[in-house]
Design a protein around this motif. Structure first.
Motif, short mmCIF file in Angstrom:
data_model
loop_
_atom_site.label_atom_id
_atom_site.label_comp_id
_atom_site.label_asym_id
_atom_site.label_seq_id
_atom_site.Cartn_x
_atom_site.Cartn_y
_atom_site.Cartn_z
N TYR A 194 -24.19 -20.93 5.40
CA TYR A 194 -24.72 -21.12 6.84
C TYR A 194 -24.88 -22.50 6.73
CZ TYR A 194 -27.00 -17.01 7.48
OH TYR A 194 -27.31 -15.40 7.09
N TYR A 195 -24.64 -23.36 8.19
CA TYR A 195 -24.50 -24.95 7.81
C TYR A 195 -24.90 -24.97 9.11
CZ TYR A 195 -20.27 -23.18 4.58
OH TYR A 195 -19.51 -23.15 3.53
N SER A 243 -29.41 -29.75 14.61
CA SER A 243 -30.43 -30.05 13.57
C SER A 243 -30.52 -29.19 12.12
CB SER A 243 -31.53 -29.95 14.14
OG SER A 243 -31.85 -28.48 14.24
N LYS A 244 -31.12 -29.76 10.62
CA LYS A 244 -31.28 -29.09 9.96
C LYS A 244 -32.41 -29.32 9.27
CE LYS A 244 -30.00 -32.99 6.31
NZ LYS A 244 -29.34 -33.50 5.86
N CYS A 288 -30.91 -24.94 6.33
CA CYS A 288 -30.89 -24.45 7.93
C CYS A 288 -31.26 -23.53 8.20
CB CYS A 288 -29.12 -24.49 8.29
SG CYS A 288 -28.27 -24.95 6.97
N ARG A 289 -31.70 -22.70 8.08
CA ARG A 289 -32.26 -21.10 8.00
C ARG A 289 -33.75 -20.80 7.02
NH1 ARG A 289 -31.82 -15.54 7.22
NH2 ARG A 289 -32.13 -14.53 9.02
N SER A 290 -34.15 -21.48 6.65
CA SER A 290 -34.91 -21.07 5.77
C SER A 290 -35.74 -19.23 6.25
CB SER A 290 -36.35 -21.56 6.57
OG SER A 290 -37.77 -20.94 5.27
N ARG A 301 -39.91 -22.91 13.36
CA ARG A 301 -39.03 -22.99 11.72
C ARG A 301 -37.85 -23.48 12.49
NH1 ARG A 301 -36.45 -18.21 9.39
NH2 ARG A 301 -36.50 -17.89 11.58
N VAL A 302 -37.56 -24.83 11.33
CA VAL A 302 -35.64 -24.74 12.08
C VAL A 302 -35.12 -23.84 11.70
CG1 VAL A 302 -34.26 -26.80 11.68
CG2 VAL A 302 -37.21 -26.83 12.30
#
Length: 363
Positions: free
Chosen positions: A311-312, A265-266, A280-282, A289-290
């Motif tokens: 990050y992917y 997921s994104k 992918c990673r705020s 938070r995703v």
């Protein structure tokens, strides 16, 4: 006298070498102490009566620092969505240290760090009728570190564990201190028998080869291989996971990852385009938070060498090849949320001699 006792040691040595034993869960005899152990599920009739199945494993020696756990077979029910919270969770699961696993994970493995004298506990929670139909066969191998590399926690109470491999458990109190080491204890002297005992405290070459680098939860030692996310065969990855996947390499090598399947997921999933780094990673922690990603540091995409993300996520990596520099570490993370797109990843890797990329040549 010294020579006679040395002969006794040599004669009895083969009798007490490590064995490959099979252990039943909830054993009344307490913790088992063997270097290599097979943990299998009880028979169908007995398993149906259990709500839990627990194993306790004591350290094989005072130098055990890691345990490698191979899931020859691990078939548990799939994670379920909690009706109250709406979050995905494992109801029937295997709990070992901070890992909680469910679903289909045959062929996977884990490395677990162990402090000196620490017992390892494995708990199977069988809360539903499906859980009582679970199947598993795990091979547990205790790995020993060189004595001077052990990290001791002085605040922990001293645990009564052998300071040498327990091949002579009944001779320790009968061997003369003049042979085995005066006031410093068994193995601290300079005689032939003491030298033999000191040799027995050294980790085997096989142990040293198998030891994973610090911080690696999975460790692949071959130059080629395949890596998949946990429960990839079940079609969805575990919630709330954080683990590191390491591949053995050298300073003058690089690694090629060929992505065969990739669906994580994104954030802003409705938007098209590449999914990496802040997708992918705020960097800002917010509720719900995703945060699902596969981190591949020091990497670039072969088809787009100018793109050098860390990050992917999303599904844009399927069919792509990535190349990375040492250290060869993949970091996977998942949050507690779930969607149909969270099926996981599957890739193959090849460690090879370093080749300069066009981007690297310009730097």
């Amino acid at each position: 006298m010294e020579f006679s006792l040395l002969i006794i040691v040599l004669v009895l040595l083969p009798v007490f070498t490590p064995v490959h034993c099979q252990v039943a869960c909830n054993a009344k005899s307490g913790a088992v102490r063997q270097k290599r152990i097979v943990l299998s599920n009880p028979g169908t009739g007995e398993l149906a009566k259990l709500d839990t199945c627990q194993y306790r494993v004591a350290p094989w020696s005072g130098q055990v620092c890691q345990v490698r756990l191979d899931f020859v077979r691990l078939e548990l029910p799939q994670p379920q969505v909690n009706a109250n919270s709406g979050l995905l969770e494992c109801v029937d699961f295997l709990q070992v240290q901070h890992f909680r696993l469910c679903g289909r994970n045959s062929g996977q493995h884990l490395y677990l760090p162990i402090r000196r004298g620490q017992e390892l506990q494995l708990l199977f929670q069988l809360a539903t009728p499906l859980g009582k139909q679970s199947s598993w066969q795990l091979t547990l191998t205790q790995l020993e570190c060189p004595r001077d590399s052990l990290t001791l926690n002085t605040r922990q109470p001293e645990v009564q564990t052998p300071t040498v491999r327990p091949i002579l458990p009944f001779l320790g109190n009968f061997l003369p201190r003049t042979i085995f080491g005066g006031q410093s204890g068994i193995g601290s002297g300079s005689g032939p028998a003491a030298q033999l005992i000191q040799t027995l405290t050294l980790p085997s070459v096989a142990d040293l080869e198998m030891l994973a680098p610090l911080g690696c939860d999975q460790y692949f030692r071959t130059t080629t291989g395949g890596i998949v996310s946990f429960n990839f065969a079940g079609g969805i990855y575990m919630p709330n996971m954080r683990y590191s996947i390491c591949v053995k390499g050298a300073a003058d090598s690089e690694i090629s990852y060929k992505i065969e399947h990739f669906e994580l997921s994104k954030a802003n999933s409705e938007q098209s385009g590449p999914a990496y780094d802040t997708d992918c990673r705020s960097t800002v922690l917010t509720p719900l938070r995703v945060s699902d990603y596969l981190g591949i540091p020091n990497s670039y995409m072969v088809s787009r060498p100018e793109l050098q993300a860390t990050y992917y996520c999303g599904n844009g990596l399927t069919g792509q090849e990535l190349v990375a520099r040492p250290p060869f570490v993949l970091r996977f993370a998942s949050d507690s949320q779930s969607s149909a797109s969270e099926t996981g990843f599957q890739l193959t890797y090849t460690v090879r001699r370093s080749q300069e990329s066009p981007v690297t040549a310009e730097l």
